[in-house]
Design an enzyme around this catalytic site. Structure first.
Site, mmCIF file in Angstrom:
data_model
loop_
_atom_site.group_PDB
_atom_site.id
_atom_site.type_symbol
_atom_site.label_atom_id
_atom_site.label_comp_id
_atom_site.label_asym_id
_atom_site.label_seq_id
_atom_site.Cartn_x
_atom_site.Cartn_y
_atom_site.Cartn_z
ATOM 1 C CG ASP A 11 38.741 38.840 34.561
ATOM 2 O OD1 ASP A 11 39.725 38.231 35.013
ATOM 3 O OD2 ASP A 11 38.842 39.887 33.908
ATOM 4 C CB SER A 12 39.877 41.543 38.267
ATOM 5 O OG SER A 12 40.707 41.501 37.114
ATOM 6 C CE1 TYR A 43 39.343 42.854 41.743
ATOM 7 C CE2 TYR A 43 39.718 40.500 42.030
ATOM 8 C CZ TYR A 43 38.867 41.591 42.074
ATOM 9 O OH TYR A 43 37.557 41.420 42.454
ATOM 10 C CG ASN A 75 46.161 33.924 34.890
ATOM 11 O OD1 ASN A 75 46.718 32.840 34.967
ATOM 12 N ND2 ASN A 75 45.514 34.305 33.787
ATOM 13 C CD GLU A 159 39.517 46.129 32.593
ATOM 14 O OE1 GLU A 159 38.516 46.868 32.618
ATOM 15 O OE2 GLU A 159 39.449 44.893 32.741
#
Length: 280
Positions: A11-12, A43, A75, A159
């Site tokens: 994942d980013s 991203y 995604n 995040e």
């Protein structure tokens, strides 16, 4: 860094841990490594070429750790990089490896959740601009009308650990209002970003009770179970000692571990890696 032939989950950032958790619950015996590209996240607003570059670097790093199979639990990466990786990169450089995404498995079943045939999709700007969900869903449920809404501030909120604070409610309400203004008949909303399940209670609180909110973790995990049953040539290459390893491109691993544990619902310890050093 790893032993055996684990399944790679990428994942980013840390959102893919929501998918990883579901995969482990349905397929507990395999070895796994998780890589979050937190050092270059988010991203969502980056170009196709940049997202492909970053994703391919991370995928190559996971191949070097022995992964025969990598899941893009992101995604944006699935929307903007997966097709190029599958059609151009793998045939030339790693024809015996496989990379799967999260969009197609979701598109295959999302129509089963709606009665009005009107679905809302919440995602990053990159995912929405790619039109990947309307295109894929049309293959399986051509009768559905898909409405999309980009939520560019949600991933930074999550995040940074601000997602559970009162200030996040404003941005949850903002994007939900913009989505629902497109059609009052939407009865199903897909969280088309693996970060968003951490906002699911706030999202539900700002919606009428009859609207279903669908996260992807269990859907992607069930699809992987089916994939391995249909592809024994891949399944037989996977090691199964039950090991779990976590890596991040963020040099502050303590910060990653603290936030990631909330997604994974269990304490974890990560190792810092620079994927650019191992990729050409």
């Amino acid at each position: 860094m790893s032993s055996g032939n684990p399944i790679g989950v990428f994942d980013s950032g840390i959102g893919g841990l929501t998918v990883f958790r579901s995969i482990m619950e349905q397929l507990p015996g395999y070895d796994y490594i998780y890589l979050g590209d937190n050092g270059r996240a988010p991203y969502g607003n980056r170009s196709f070429s940049t997202i492909h570059q970053y994703t391919w670097e991370c995928v190559q790093w996971m191949f070097e750790q022995g992964c025969p199979l990598v899941i893009l639990a992101c995604n944006t990466a699935s929307a903007k990089a997966l097709r190029t990786i599958q059609q151009q990169d793998l045939p030339v450089q790693n024809a015996n490896k496989r990379v799967l995404g999260v969009i197609r498995p979701t598109a295959e079943v999302i129509g089963n959740y709606t009665q009005s045939n009107k679905i809302g999709v919440l995602g990053t700007t990159g995912t929405v601009q790619s039109d990947s969900y309307p295109i894929e869903i049309a293959h399986f449920f051509p009768e559905l009308k898909v409405y999309q809404q980009a939520c560019p501030l949600w991933v930074p909120l999550i995040e940074s650990g601000e997602y559970n604070k009162p200030g996040a409610d404003y941005y949850v309400q903002l994007y939900l209002d913009e989505l629902m203004s497109q059609s009052p008949d939407i009865d199903t909303i897909l969280l088309a970003c693996t970060h968003y399940p951490l906002l699911i209670e706030k999202i539900k609180a700002h919606l009428p009770r009859h609207i279903k909110v669908v996260a992807q973790g269990d859907i992607v995990a069930a699809s992987l179970v089916d994939y391995l049953q249909r592809h024994p040539e891949i399944e037989q290459r996977l090691s199964n000692t039950g090991s779990r390893s976590f890596y991040t491109t963020m040099d502050d691993t303590a910060n990653f571990d603290a936030h990631a544990s909330l997604f994974f619902k269990s304490a974890l310890t990560s190792t810092y890696v620079d994927v650019r050093k191992t990729c050409k």
